[in-house]
Design a protein around this motif. Structure first.
Motif, PDB file in Angstrom:
ATOM      1  N   GLN A 211       0.471  13.462   9.611  1.00 34.84           N
ATOM      2  CA  GLN A 211       1.012  12.207   9.089  1.00 34.84           C
ATOM      3  C   GLN A 211       0.129  11.658   7.976  1.00 34.84           C
ATOM      4  OE1 GLN A 211       2.354   8.760  11.734  1.00 34.84           O
ATOM      5  NE2 GLN A 211       0.298   8.171  11.095  1.00 34.84           N
ATOM      6  N   GLU A 212       0.746  11.226   6.904  1.00 34.62           N
ATOM      7  CA  GLU A 212      -0.016  10.564   5.845  1.00 34.62           C
ATOM      8  C   GLU A 212      -0.395   9.159   6.309  1.00 34.62           C
ATOM      9  OE1 GLU A 212       2.143  10.564   2.222  1.00 34.62           O
ATOM     10  OE2 GLU A 212       1.638  12.631   1.741  1.00 34.62           O
ATOM     11  N   SER A 213      -1.671   8.868   6.239  1.00 37.46           N
ATOM     12  CA  SER A 213      -2.168   7.565   6.673  1.00 37.46           C
ATOM     13  C   SER A 213      -3.274   7.114   5.736  1.00 37.46           C
ATOM     14  CB  SER A 213      -2.713   7.639   8.110  1.00 37.46           C
ATOM     15  OG  SER A 213      -1.712   8.050   9.013  1.00 37.46           O
TER      16      SER A 213
ATOM     17  N   LYS B 224      -6.299  -2.132   0.569  1.00 38.85           N
ATOM     18  CA  LYS B 224      -7.622  -1.718   0.119  1.00 38.85           C
ATOM     19  C   LYS B 224      -7.533  -0.414  -0.664  1.00 38.85           C
ATOM     20  CE  LYS B 224      -9.777  -3.795   4.208  1.00 38.85           C
ATOM     21  NZ  LYS B 224     -10.539  -3.526   5.451  1.00 38.85           N
ATOM     22  N   SER B 225      -8.450  -0.230  -1.591  1.00 39.30           N
ATOM     23  CA  SER B 225      -8.526   1.009  -2.350  1.00 39.30           C
ATOM     24  C   SER B 225      -9.190   2.097  -1.509  1.00 39.30           C
ATOM     25  CB  SER B 225      -9.329   0.804  -3.627  1.00 39.30           C
ATOM     26  OG  SER B 225     -10.694   0.532  -3.317  1.00 39.30           O
ATOM     27  N   SER B 226      -9.087   3.329  -1.974  1.00 38.52           N
ATOM     28  CA  SER B 226      -9.760   4.433  -1.293  1.00 38.52           C
ATOM     29  C   SER B 226     -11.266   4.203  -1.253  1.00 38.52           C
ATOM     30  CB  SER B 226      -9.450   5.759  -2.003  1.00 38.52           C
ATOM     31  OG  SER B 226      -8.085   6.068  -1.912  1.00 38.52           O
ATOM     32  N   LEU B 227     -11.817   3.692  -2.372  1.00 34.86           N
ATOM     33  CA  LEU B 227     -13.254   3.429  -2.417  1.00 34.86           C
ATOM     34  C   LEU B 227     -13.645   2.344  -1.421  1.00 34.86           C
ATOM     35  CD1 LEU B 227     -16.046   3.881  -3.636  1.00 34.86           C
ATOM     36  CD2 LEU B 227     -15.436   2.243  -5.440  1.00 34.86           C
ATOM     37  N   ARG B 228     -12.871   1.278  -1.348  1.00 35.36           N
ATOM     38  CA  ARG B 228     -13.179   0.199  -0.404  1.00 35.36           C
ATOM     39  C   ARG B 228     -13.172   0.721   1.033  1.00 35.36           C
ATOM     40  NH1 ARG B 228     -12.817  -5.477  -0.087  1.00 35.36           N
ATOM     41  NH2 ARG B 228     -13.502  -6.055   2.010  1.00 35.36           N
ATOM     42  N   LEU B 229     -12.195   1.531   1.373  1.00 37.17           N
ATOM     43  CA  LEU B 229     -12.135   2.109   2.712  1.00 37.17           C
ATOM     44  C   LEU B 229     -13.367   2.975   2.979  1.00 37.17           C
ATOM     45  CD1 LEU B 229      -8.368   3.153   2.839  1.00 37.17           C
ATOM     46  CD2 LEU B 229      -9.432   1.298   4.148  1.00 37.17           C
TER      47      LEU B 229
ATOM     48  N   GLY C  96     -15.708   9.956   3.007  1.00 38.47           N
ATOM     49  CA  GLY C  96     -14.433  10.107   2.328  1.00 38.47           C
ATOM     50  C   GLY C  96     -13.492   8.998   2.746  1.00 38.47           C
ATOM     51  N   GLY C  97     -12.731   8.484   1.800  1.00 37.73           N
ATOM     52  CA  GLY C  97     -11.745   7.450   2.098  1.00 37.73           C
ATOM     53  C   GLY C  97     -10.478   7.707   1.316  1.00 37.73           C
ATOM     54  N   SER C  98      -9.354   7.355   1.895  1.00 39.33           N
ATOM     55  CA  SER C  98      -8.086   7.613   1.216  1.00 39.33           C
ATOM     56  C   SER C  98      -7.046   6.574   1.588  1.00 39.33           C
ATOM     57  CB  SER C  98      -7.559   9.013   1.575  1.00 39.33           C
ATOM     58  OG  SER C  98      -6.275   9.210   1.028  1.00 39.33           O
ATOM     59  N   ALA C  99      -6.446   5.983   0.562  1.00 37.46           N
ATOM     60  CA  ALA C  99      -5.280   5.116   0.754  1.00 37.46           C
ATOM     61  C   ALA C  99      -4.044   5.897   0.338  1.00 37.46           C
ATOM     62  CB  ALA C  99      -5.421   3.841  -0.073  1.00 37.46           C
ATOM     63  N   GLN C 100      -3.992   7.139   0.766  1.00 38.74           N
ATOM     64  CA  GLN C 100      -2.959   8.068   0.296  1.00 38.74           C
ATOM     65  C   GLN C 100      -1.555   7.589   0.617  1.00 38.74           C
ATOM     66  OE1 GLN C 100      -3.818  12.232   0.765  1.00 38.74           O
ATOM     67  NE2 GLN C 100      -1.741  12.670   1.395  1.00 38.74           N
TER      68      GLN C 100
ATOM     69  N   ARG D  59       0.727   7.646  -3.935  1.00 45.59           N
ATOM     70  CA  ARG D  59       0.436   8.876  -4.653  1.00 45.59           C
ATOM     71  C   ARG D  59       0.577  10.052  -3.720  1.00 45.59           C
ATOM     72  NH1 ARG D  59      -5.152   7.026  -7.311  1.00 45.59           N
ATOM     73  NH2 ARG D  59      -5.319   6.019  -5.292  1.00 45.59           N
ATOM     74  N   ARG D  60       1.143  11.136  -4.206  1.00 52.47           N
ATOM     75  CA  ARG D  60       1.388  12.299  -3.385  1.00 52.47           C
ATOM     76  C   ARG D  60       0.781  13.529  -4.020  1.00 52.47           C
ATOM     77  NH1 ARG D  60       2.205   8.752  -0.642  1.00 52.47           N
ATOM     78  NH2 ARG D  60       4.005   8.236   0.642  1.00 52.47           N
TER      79      ARG D  60
END
Length: 237
Positions: free
Chosen positions: A197-199, A5-10, A88-92, A97-98
């Motif tokens: 942790q990146e999640s 899922k994208s950050s927006l979808r999340l 806020g949502g993030s698929a980081q 992407r870093r």
């Protein structure tokens, strides 16, 4: 981790869940305060909001979402909005992407004051937050004489909390004091299990005037604190 899922979808899924929990339709939102890359317009379109009266955006890194709740409460109190979505949502992790790429690679959200990163921190070898904050941690340990083992207590307790969250990446995976002590030091004084942790994930809350229901959570206060050079993390005392 591993979402497609994208950050927006999340973020949209979290927003819908927050509205459902608050007992309102998403289209009833009249103000949006987003963070982590997506805009208020992104959410307004996705949620079918016909009349967005106001939006705001904060760029203070990881504190943005928390500060946004206080801003939302102020807007409601002043009468500028009645139902504010903080989201806020993030698929980081899965997006690859870093935010730490000193060569200007794609980022999941915008760092303020990029010149500070480029001309002060990166040339000094300070590329990621754990390096920036190691300066403060070392100074604090030096000035207070505190036992650095206290960080072990924080790491172990955080892992215990993860076992109570069905969505936690480390749920059911025990962390012992021996595991912590055997983990590598990434940047003095931080070991592997001291570092965030990146999640992938998202969170959202709806801020409104109290409806007197059993589900209300009252916001008692909100405050921000900024140093003399707000985004210059490395030399702060």
């Amino acid at each position: 981790r591993g979402t497609a899922k994208s950050s927006l979808r999340l973020g949209v899924e979290a927003a819908v869940a927050a509205c459902t929990d608050a007992g309102i339709e998403p289209r009833a939102i009249d103000e949006i305060i987003p963070s982590h890359g997506c805009t208020a317009e992104d959410y307004a379109v996705a949620l079918g909001i016909p009349d967005l009266r106001f939006h705001a955006r904060l760029e203070i890194g990881g504190a943005s979402s928390v500060a946004a709740v206080a801003v939302a409460a102020a807007m409601v109190s002043a009468g500028h909005a009645s139902r504010v979505l903080v989201v806020g949502g993030s698929a980081q992790y899965s997006s690859g992407r870093r935010v730490s790429d000193p060569r200007g690679g794609a980022m999941n959200f915008a760092w303020p004051s990029p010149d500070i990163r480029t001309h002060l921190e990166y040339p000094s070898g300070l590329h990621v937050p754990m390096q920036w904050y190691s300066l403060h941690a070392n100074r604090w340990l030096f000035e207070t004489g505190a036992d650095g083992a206290g960080m072990r207590t924080v790491a172990l307790q955080t892992r215990r909390h993860a076992h109570n969250n069905a969505n936690a990446y480390f749920r059911g995976r025990e962390l012992t004091a021996a595991d912590y002590d055997a983990s590598p030091v990434l940047t003095e004084p931080f070991r592997l299990f001291d570092i965030s942790q990146e999640s992938d994930g998202a969170a959202a809350v709806v801020v409104a005037r109290s409806g007197g229901t059993a589900r209300d959570v009252k916001l008692l206060a909100g405050e921000e604190g900024h140093a003399d050079t707000p985004d210059d993390l490395a030399p702060r005392s």
